[in-house]
Design a protein around this motif. Sequence first.
Motif, PDB file in Angstrom:
ATOM      1  N   LEU A   1      -8.035  12.610  -0.618  1.00  0.00           N
ATOM      2  CA  LEU A   1      -8.364  13.932  -0.086  1.00  0.00           C
ATOM      3  C   LEU A   1      -8.276  13.953   1.435  1.00  0.00           C
ATOM      4  N   GLN A   2      -8.756  12.917   2.074  1.00  0.00           N
ATOM      5  CA  GLN A   2      -8.686  12.894   3.533  1.00  0.00           C
ATOM      6  C   GLN A   2      -7.228  12.959   3.998  1.00  0.00           C
ATOM      7  N   LEU A   3      -6.351  12.207   3.361  1.00  0.00           N
ATOM      8  CA  LEU A   3      -4.945  12.237   3.763  1.00  0.00           C
ATOM      9  C   LEU A   3      -4.314  13.586   3.455  1.00  0.00           C
ATOM     10  N   ARG A   4      -4.596  14.129   2.288  1.00  0.00           N
ATOM     11  CA  ARG A   4      -4.054  15.456   1.946  1.00  0.00           C
ATOM     12  C   ARG A   4      -4.511  16.499   2.964  1.00  0.00           C
ATOM     13  N   THR A   5      -5.770  16.434   3.349  1.00  0.00           N
ATOM     14  CA  THR A   5      -6.306  17.378   4.325  1.00  0.00           C
ATOM     15  C   THR A   5      -5.633  17.178   5.679  1.00  0.00           C
ATOM     16  N   ALA A   6      -5.481  15.932   6.088  1.00  0.00           N
ATOM     17  CA  ALA A   6      -4.847  15.641   7.387  1.00  0.00           C
ATOM     18  C   ALA A   6      -3.397  16.117   7.412  1.00  0.00           C
ATOM     19  N   GLU A   7      -2.728  16.045   6.284  1.00  0.00           N
ATOM     20  CA  GLU A   7      -1.310  16.406   6.242  1.00  0.00           C
ATOM     21  C   GLU A   7      -1.048  17.874   5.917  1.00  0.00           C
ATOM     22  N   HIS A   8      -2.009  18.553   5.272  1.00  0.00           N
ATOM     23  CA  HIS A   8      -1.700  19.908   4.774  1.00  0.00           C
ATOM     24  C   HIS A   8      -2.672  21.010   5.165  1.00  0.00           C
ATOM     25  N   ALA A   9      -3.900  20.704   5.460  1.00  0.00           N
ATOM     26  CA  ALA A   9      -4.871  21.767   5.742  1.00  0.00           C
ATOM     27  C   ALA A   9      -4.644  22.348   7.133  1.00  0.00           C
ATOM     28  N   GLY A  10      -4.969  23.607   7.280  1.00  0.00           N
ATOM     29  CA  GLY A  10      -4.791  24.274   8.561  1.00  0.00           C
ATOM     30  C   GLY A  10      -6.061  24.364   9.385  1.00  0.00           C
TER      31      GLY A  10
ATOM     32  N   VAL B   1     -12.338  16.301  12.721  1.00  0.00           N
ATOM     33  CA  VAL B   1     -13.210  15.346  12.028  1.00  0.00           C
ATOM     34  C   VAL B   1     -12.397  14.132  11.585  1.00  0.00           C
ATOM     35  N   LEU B   2     -11.260  14.374  10.967  1.00  0.00           N
ATOM     36  CA  LEU B   2     -10.463  13.270  10.436  1.00  0.00           C
ATOM     37  C   LEU B   2      -9.791  12.452  11.535  1.00  0.00           C
ATOM     38  N   ALA B   3      -9.439  13.082  12.647  1.00  0.00           N
ATOM     39  CA  ALA B   3      -8.837  12.331  13.757  1.00  0.00           C
ATOM     40  C   ALA B   3      -9.815  11.316  14.319  1.00  0.00           C
ATOM     41  N   GLY B   4     -11.094  11.637  14.272  1.00  0.00           N
ATOM     42  CA  GLY B   4     -12.094  10.724  14.808  1.00  0.00           C
ATOM     43  C   GLY B   4     -12.768   9.852  13.767  1.00  0.00           C
ATOM     44  N   GLN B   5     -12.867  10.355  12.527  1.00  0.00           N
ATOM     45  CA  GLN B   5     -13.658   9.649  11.522  1.00  0.00           C
ATOM     46  C   GLN B   5     -12.923   9.413  10.210  1.00  0.00           C
ATOM     47  N   GLY B   6     -11.624   9.621  10.184  1.00  0.00           N
ATOM     48  CA  GLY B   6     -10.875   9.369   8.956  1.00  0.00           C
ATOM     49  C   GLY B   6     -11.028   7.915   8.542  1.00  0.00           C
ATOM     50  N   ARG B   7     -11.014   7.681   7.261  1.00  0.00           N
ATOM     51  CA  ARG B   7     -11.300   6.349   6.736  1.00  0.00           C
ATOM     52  C   ARG B   7     -10.233   5.316   7.102  1.00  0.00           C
ATOM     53  N   THR B   8      -8.982   5.717   7.190  1.00  0.00           N
ATOM     54  CA  THR B   8      -7.915   4.760   7.491  1.00  0.00           C
ATOM     55  C   THR B   8      -7.166   5.186   8.758  1.00  0.00           C
TER      56      THR B   8
ATOM     57  N   ARG C   1      -4.005   5.519   8.980  1.00  0.00           N
ATOM     58  CA  ARG C   1      -3.000   6.509   8.577  1.00  0.00           C
ATOM     59  C   ARG C   1      -3.583   7.920   8.593  1.00  0.00           C
ATOM     60  N   ILE C   2      -4.798   8.078   8.075  1.00  0.00           N
ATOM     61  CA  ILE C   2      -5.457   9.387   8.054  1.00  0.00           C
ATOM     62  C   ILE C   2      -5.732   9.858   9.474  1.00  0.00           C
ATOM     63  N   ARG C   3      -6.304   8.990  10.296  1.00  0.00           N
ATOM     64  CA  ARG C   3      -6.613   9.370  11.687  1.00  0.00           C
ATOM     65  C   ARG C   3      -5.345   9.753  12.441  1.00  0.00           C
ATOM     66  N   ASN C   4      -4.280   8.978  12.264  1.00  0.00           N
ATOM     67  CA  ASN C   4      -3.025   9.275  12.953  1.00  0.00           C
ATOM     68  C   ASN C   4      -2.399  10.582  12.476  1.00  0.00           C
ATOM     69  N   ALA C   5      -2.445  10.832  11.180  1.00  0.00           N
ATOM     70  CA  ALA C   5      -1.894  12.085  10.657  1.00  0.00           C
ATOM     71  C   ALA C   5      -2.660  13.281  11.207  1.00  0.00           C
TER      72      ALA C   5
ATOM     73  N   LEU D   1      -3.006  17.804  15.166  1.00  0.00           N
ATOM     74  CA  LEU D   1      -3.726  18.428  16.291  1.00  0.00           C
ATOM     75  C   LEU D   1      -2.815  18.528  17.511  1.00  0.00           C
ATOM     76  N   ASP D   2      -2.061  17.472  17.778  1.00  0.00           N
ATOM     77  CA  ASP D   2      -1.145  17.473  18.921  1.00  0.00           C
ATOM     78  C   ASP D   2      -0.073  18.552  18.767  1.00  0.00           C
ATOM     79  N   ARG D   3       0.452  18.722  17.565  1.00  0.00           N
ATOM     80  CA  ARG D   3       1.476  19.753  17.332  1.00  0.00           C
ATOM     81  C   ARG D   3       0.899  21.153  17.512  1.00  0.00           C
TER      82      ARG D   3
END
Length: 149
Positions: free
Chosen positions: A111-120, A127-134, A136-140, A145-147
């Motif tokens: 879910l964290q990865l799906r949210t990082a890749e698809h949620a608006g 939250v995920l950029a700072g506290q994502g579990r992996t 890959r999640i934080r980077n996504a 956010l950068d885009r």
Amino acid sequence: MTPEPAEHARYRGYLEALSQAGGPDECSVISAVLGDPDQVMADSAILRHLDLRAAQMGSGAAFTAWSRQVATAINGREPLERRLREWSLFADIDAGRPWSTADLGEASNWLQLRTAEHAGSHRALTVLAGQGRTRRIRNAARARLDRAA
């Protein structure tokens, strides 16, 4: 050539039946699949179906009604209940409805990865950029956010 295992054929058949089921029939088919003696295979087929159907439905009222019906059919199957709860959290995030940062932090990597890749949601991405579990999640999340900036 080795014959195909019976559970593989049943899995394919279940996915086909689930893809064609709709409305009240869908819950009947789900219940029938969950009655298979191979619980791991049955759960896998239903999990795949939940992912496909939820992704198609989006985050509107139809998803909410569908998820309530499906929750009744999968009652007691923890992996399936968890995935349905996570799809509901994703729908809330994506639709801008209230959601809990703690729930997102405790969510599965999936879910964290799906949210990082698809949620608006800017909030969810932060939250995920700072506290994502992996990483890959934080980077996504950071890349999204950068885009957006």
